[in-house]
Design a protein around this motif. Structure first.
Motif, PDB file in Angstrom:
ATOM      1  N   MET A   1       0.857  -1.169   0.000  1.00  0.00           N
ATOM      2  CA  MET A   1       0.000   0.000   0.000  1.00  0.00           C
ATOM      3  C   MET A   1       0.908   1.238   0.000  1.00  0.00           C
ATOM      4  O   MET A   1       1.790   1.356   0.838  1.00  0.00           O
ATOM      5  N   ASP A   2       0.647   2.164  -0.920  1.00  0.00           N
ATOM      6  CA  ASP A   2       1.467   3.372  -0.990  1.00  0.00           C
ATOM      7  C   ASP A   2       0.904   4.465  -0.082  1.00  0.00           C
ATOM      8  O   ASP A   2      -0.174   4.336   0.494  1.00  0.00           O
ATOM      9  N   ILE A   3       1.650   5.549   0.044  1.00  0.00           N
ATOM     10  CA  ILE A   3       1.289   6.642   0.945  1.00  0.00           C
ATOM     11  C   ILE A   3      -0.043   7.292   0.558  1.00  0.00           C
ATOM     12  O   ILE A   3      -0.819   7.697   1.429  1.00  0.00           O
ATOM     13  N   PHE A   4      -0.350   7.340  -0.730  1.00  0.00           N
ATOM     14  CA  PHE A   4      -1.613   7.948  -1.164  1.00  0.00           C
ATOM     15  C   PHE A   4      -2.813   7.092  -0.773  1.00  0.00           C
ATOM     16  O   PHE A   4      -3.860   7.621  -0.400  1.00  0.00           O
ATOM     17  N   SER A   5      -2.651   5.792  -0.835  1.00  0.00           N
ATOM     18  CA  SER A   5      -3.723   4.896  -0.379  1.00  0.00           C
ATOM     19  C   SER A   5      -3.934   5.034   1.124  1.00  0.00           C
ATOM     20  O   SER A   5      -5.080   5.062   1.602  1.00  0.00           O
ATOM     21  N   ILE A   6      -2.855   5.134   1.859  1.00  0.00           N
ATOM     22  CA  ILE A   6      -2.957   5.303   3.313  1.00  0.00           C
ATOM     23  C   ILE A   6      -3.661   6.619   3.643  1.00  0.00           C
ATOM     24  O   ILE A   6      -4.545   6.664   4.506  1.00  0.00           O
ATOM     25  N   CYS A   7      -3.297   7.680   2.930  1.00  0.00           N
ATOM     26  CA  CYS A   7      -3.973   8.972   3.117  1.00  0.00           C
ATOM     27  C   CYS A   7      -5.465   8.840   2.852  1.00  0.00           C
ATOM     28  O   CYS A   7      -6.290   9.379   3.613  1.00  0.00           O
ATOM     29  N   GLY A   8      -5.821   8.159   1.794  1.00  0.00           N
ATOM     30  CA  GLY A   8      -7.234   7.967   1.459  1.00  0.00           C
ATOM     31  C   GLY A   8      -7.988   7.231   2.551  1.00  0.00           C
ATOM     32  O   GLY A   8      -9.103   7.613   2.921  1.00  0.00           O
ATOM     33  N   TRP A   9      -7.394   6.182   3.079  1.00  0.00           N
ATOM     34  CA  TRP A   9      -8.040   5.409   4.147  1.00  0.00           C
ATOM     35  C   TRP A   9      -8.197   6.237   5.423  1.00  0.00           C
ATOM     36  O   TRP A   9      -9.257   6.222   6.052  1.00  0.00           O
ATOM     37  N   ILE A  10      -7.153   6.951   5.795  1.00  0.00           N
ATOM     38  CA  ILE A  10      -7.231   7.777   7.005  1.00  0.00           C
ATOM     39  C   ILE A  10      -8.281   8.873   6.833  1.00  0.00           C
ATOM     40  O   ILE A  10      -9.098   9.121   7.726  1.00  0.00           O
ATOM     41  N   GLY A  11      -8.284   9.518   5.673  1.00  0.00           N
ATOM     42  CA  GLY A  11      -9.278  10.553   5.396  1.00  0.00           C
ATOM     43  C   GLY A  11     -10.692  10.022   5.440  1.00  0.00           C
ATOM     44  O   GLY A  11     -11.594  10.654   6.016  1.00  0.00           O
ATOM     45  N   MET A  12     -10.904   8.859   4.857  1.00  0.00           N
ATOM     46  CA  MET A  12     -12.232   8.247   4.858  1.00  0.00           C
ATOM     47  C   MET A  12     -12.684   7.956   6.284  1.00  0.00           C
ATOM     48  O   MET A  12     -13.827   8.223   6.651  1.00  0.00           O
ATOM     49  N   VAL A  13     -11.785   7.443   7.106  1.00  0.00           N
ATOM     50  CA  VAL A  13     -12.133   7.147   8.492  1.00  0.00           C
ATOM     51  C   VAL A  13     -12.508   8.436   9.236  1.00  0.00           C
ATOM     52  O   VAL A  13     -13.504   8.462   9.971  1.00  0.00           O
ATOM     53  N   LEU A  14     -11.750   9.497   9.040  1.00  0.00           N
ATOM     54  CA  LEU A  14     -12.066  10.769   9.702  1.00  0.00           C
ATOM     55  C   LEU A  14     -13.447  11.280   9.304  1.00  0.00           C
ATOM     56  O   LEU A  14     -14.229  11.719  10.156  1.00  0.00           O
ATOM     57  N   ILE A  15     -13.763  11.205   8.018  1.00  0.00           N
ATOM     58  CA  ILE A  15     -15.066  11.683   7.535  1.00  0.00           C
ATOM     59  C   ILE A  15     -16.200  10.829   8.104  1.00  0.00           C
ATOM     60  O   ILE A  15     -17.213  11.343   8.579  1.00  0.00           O
ATOM     61  N   VAL A  16     -16.031   9.521   8.083  1.00  0.00           N
ATOM     62  CA  VAL A  16     -17.083   8.621   8.567  1.00  0.00           C
ATOM     63  C   VAL A  16     -17.273   8.759  10.086  1.00  0.00           C
ATOM     64  O   VAL A  16     -18.405   8.802  10.574  1.00  0.00           O
ATOM     65  N   VAL A  17     -16.177   8.853  10.832  1.00  0.00           N
ATOM     66  CA  VAL A  17     -16.277   9.017  12.282  1.00  0.00           C
ATOM     67  C   VAL A  17     -16.971  10.338  12.618  1.00  0.00           C
ATOM     68  O   VAL A  17     -17.834  10.391  13.500  1.00  0.00           O
ATOM     69  N   THR A  18     -16.616  11.388  11.905  1.00  0.00           N
ATOM     70  CA  THR A  18     -17.265  12.682  12.117  1.00  0.00           C
ATOM     71  C   THR A  18     -18.763  12.584  11.848  1.00  0.00           C
ATOM     72  O   THR A  18     -19.584  13.047  12.652  1.00  0.00           O
ATOM     73  N   TYR A  19     -19.123  11.971  10.733  1.00  0.00           N
ATOM     74  CA  TYR A  19     -20.536  11.797  10.388  1.00  0.00           C
ATOM     75  C   TYR A  19     -21.262  10.997  11.470  1.00  0.00           C
ATOM     76  O   TYR A  19     -22.366  11.340  11.884  1.00  0.00           O
ATOM     77  N   TYR A  20     -20.623   9.944  11.951  1.00  0.00           N
ATOM     78  CA  TYR A  20     -21.218   9.099  12.984  1.00  0.00           C
ATOM     79  C   TYR A  20     -21.489   9.901  14.260  1.00  0.00           C
ATOM     80  O   TYR A  20     -22.590   9.846  14.811  1.00  0.00           O
ATOM     81  N   PHE A  21     -20.496  10.663  14.727  1.00  0.00           N
ATOM     82  CA  PHE A  21     -20.677  11.428  15.965  1.00  0.00           C
ATOM     83  C   PHE A  21     -21.742  12.509  15.829  1.00  0.00           C
ATOM     84  O   PHE A  21     -22.473  12.781  16.774  1.00  0.00           O
ATOM     85  N   VAL A  22     -21.849  13.109  14.658  1.00  0.00           N
ATOM     86  CA  VAL A  22     -22.915  14.098  14.437  1.00  0.00           C
ATOM     87  C   VAL A  22     -24.270  13.388  14.416  1.00  0.00           C
ATOM     88  O   VAL A  22     -25.238  13.852  15.021  1.00  0.00           O
ATOM     89  N   THR A  23     -24.333  12.238  13.761  1.00  0.00           N
ATOM     90  CA  THR A  23     -25.592  11.498  13.638  1.00  0.00           C
ATOM     91  C   THR A  23     -26.121  11.013  14.980  1.00  0.00           C
ATOM     92  O   THR A  23     -27.321  11.083  15.242  1.00  0.00           O
ATOM     93  N   ILE A  24     -25.238  10.546  15.857  1.00  0.00           N
ATOM     94  CA  ILE A  24     -25.701  10.053  17.159  1.00  0.00           C
ATOM     95  C   ILE A  24     -25.885  11.172  18.178  1.00  0.00           C
ATOM     96  O   ILE A  24     -26.291  10.929  19.302  1.00  0.00           O
TER      97      ILE A  24
END
Length: 82
Positions: A1-24
């Protein structure tokens, strides 16, 4: 896995976690933490999709970043005028 893929995964997790905390209801919608995490997450995802040439996804991330930055700047102005 290259650095850009890792960035994408970390970014996706941040967005989803943020959405989850707002939703609950843990965070209110459009709070500073919500906007900051959306900006950081979107920038990381944008780096990933830019690297792969997924221009529609890149454009979506740029728009997401702009909306979050405008929302955050409005909050900062509101807090400084109080």
């Amino acid at each position: 896995m290259d650095i850009f893929s890792i960035c994408g995964w970390i970014g996706m997790v941040l967005i989803v976690v943020t959405y989850y905390f707002v939703t609950i209801g843990k965070w209110g919608p459009h709070t500073k933490i919500d906007e900051i995490l959306n900006i950081v997450g979107s920038r990381l995802v944008a780096a990933s999709v830019y690297h792969t040439g997924a221009w529609a996804a890149f454009t979506l991330q740029v728009v997401w970043i702009l909306v979050a930055v405008l929302s955050l700047s409005g909050k900062l102005k509101t807090n400084t005028t109080k």
